[in-house]
Scaffold this motif. Structure first.
Motif, mmCIF file in Angstrom:
data_model
loop_
_atom_site.group_PDB
_atom_site.id
_atom_site.type_symbol
_atom_site.label_atom_id
_atom_site.label_comp_id
_atom_site.label_asym_id
_atom_site.label_seq_id
_atom_site.Cartn_x
_atom_site.Cartn_y
_atom_site.Cartn_z
ATOM 1 N N ALA A 19 13.810 16.013 -27.983
ATOM 2 C CA ALA A 19 14.869 15.745 -29.000
ATOM 3 C C ALA A 19 14.797 14.514 -29.317
ATOM 4 O O ALA A 19 15.193 13.489 -28.750
ATOM 5 N N GLU A 23 19.108 15.090 -33.451
ATOM 6 C CA GLU A 23 19.252 16.349 -33.208
ATOM 7 C C GLU A 23 20.367 16.870 -32.194
ATOM 8 O O GLU A 23 20.665 17.947 -32.197
ATOM 9 N N CYS A 24 20.843 15.694 -31.576
ATOM 10 C CA CYS A 24 21.966 15.873 -30.508
ATOM 11 C C CYS A 24 23.312 15.377 -31.134
ATOM 12 O O CYS A 24 24.236 15.361 -30.492
ATOM 13 N N GLU A 25 23.052 15.170 -32.362
ATOM 14 C CA GLU A 25 24.507 14.849 -33.294
ATOM 15 C C GLU A 25 24.637 15.891 -34.167
ATOM 16 O O GLU A 25 24.141 16.370 -34.752
ATOM 17 N N VAL A 43 22.261 23.000 -30.404
ATOM 18 C CA VAL A 43 21.511 21.845 -30.074
ATOM 19 C C VAL A 43 20.615 22.151 -29.277
ATOM 20 O O VAL A 43 20.207 23.117 -28.498
ATOM 21 N N CYS A 47 18.793 18.094 -25.365
ATOM 22 C CA CYS A 47 19.898 17.113 -25.529
ATOM 23 C C CYS A 47 20.691 16.907 -24.287
ATOM 24 O O CYS A 47 21.312 17.769 -23.659
ATOM 25 N N GLU A 49 23.214 14.880 -23.966
ATOM 26 C CA GLU A 49 24.687 14.769 -24.446
ATOM 27 C C GLU A 49 24.537 14.882 -25.853
ATOM 28 O O GLU A 49 23.396 14.991 -26.710
ATOM 29 N N VAL A 50 25.739 15.451 -26.261
ATOM 30 C CA VAL A 50 26.077 15.926 -27.493
ATOM 31 C C VAL A 50 27.173 14.887 -28.205
ATOM 32 O O VAL A 50 28.283 14.680 -27.609
ATOM 33 N N THR A 117 31.705 12.266 -27.359
ATOM 34 C CA THR A 117 30.097 12.474 -26.873
ATOM 35 C C THR A 117 30.552 13.097 -25.436
ATOM 36 O O THR A 117 31.280 12.908 -24.911
ATOM 37 N N THR A 120 25.794 17.650 -21.475
ATOM 38 C CA THR A 120 25.520 19.266 -21.671
ATOM 39 C C THR A 120 25.203 19.671 -20.013
ATOM 40 O O THR A 120 24.960 20.723 -19.900
ATOM 41 N N ILE A 147 22.814 26.150 -26.642
ATOM 42 C CA ILE A 147 21.893 25.280 -26.283
ATOM 43 C C ILE A 147 20.740 25.848 -26.168
ATOM 44 O O ILE A 147 20.575 26.589 -25.278
#
Ligand code: CU
Length: 148
Positions: A19, A23-25, A43, A47, A49-50, A117, A120, A147
């Protein structure tokens, strides 16, 4: 033509297994109604983290039309929301120290924006829902978080 498109899709899939950061935002907007602009969010599984931004594009104050973004397992949503209403506005309408709250933003009013933030880790494969814990909002102001 169809075959070409399928090949292109396949090529895209193989390069996107890792990713990209964006894409994780996620950005979710809301306003002077009890609604987010999106009724589901997802997501990629890659990811770790998001980063999520909540934007309140309305003009009403936090005291009358405040919104936040809270993530929990779907089965815990109602109880968190009910206890949150009792916790009051000084606690962002969230029960303090409740580890069933997997992530949350602060409560914001019109013209404000907030970013969090969260990891995941441990969330993959769970039935997750995001919601606003402002009293009365959670019944309609929510969506599925996946996810994939
Ligand atoms: Cu709300």
């Amino acid at each position: 033509m169809k075959k070409l498109l399928a090949l292109a899709a396949l090529a895209f899939a193989s390069v996107s297994t890792q990713a990209a950061a964006n894409e994780c935002e996620l950005t979710v907007t809301t306003g002077d109604k009890m609604a987010y602009d999106q009724t589901s969010l997802s997501v990629p599984a890659s990811c770790s983290e998001v980063t999520l931004t909540l934007e309140h594009q309305g003009s009403m104050p936090v005291t009358s039309m405040g919104h936040n973004w809270v993530l929990s397992e779907t089965s815990n949503l109602q109880d968190i929301a009910m206890k949150g209403a009792g916790a009051g506005p000084n606690n962002d309408y969230l029960p303090q120290g409740d580890d069933r709250i997997l992530a949350h933003t602060k409560l914001i009013g019109g013209g404000e924006s907030t970013t969090i933030t969260f990891s995941t880790e441990g969330l993959k494969g769970k039935d997750l829902t995001y919601f606003c814990s402002f009293p009365g909002h959670w019944t309609v102001m929510k969506g599925k978080f996946t996810i994939e």
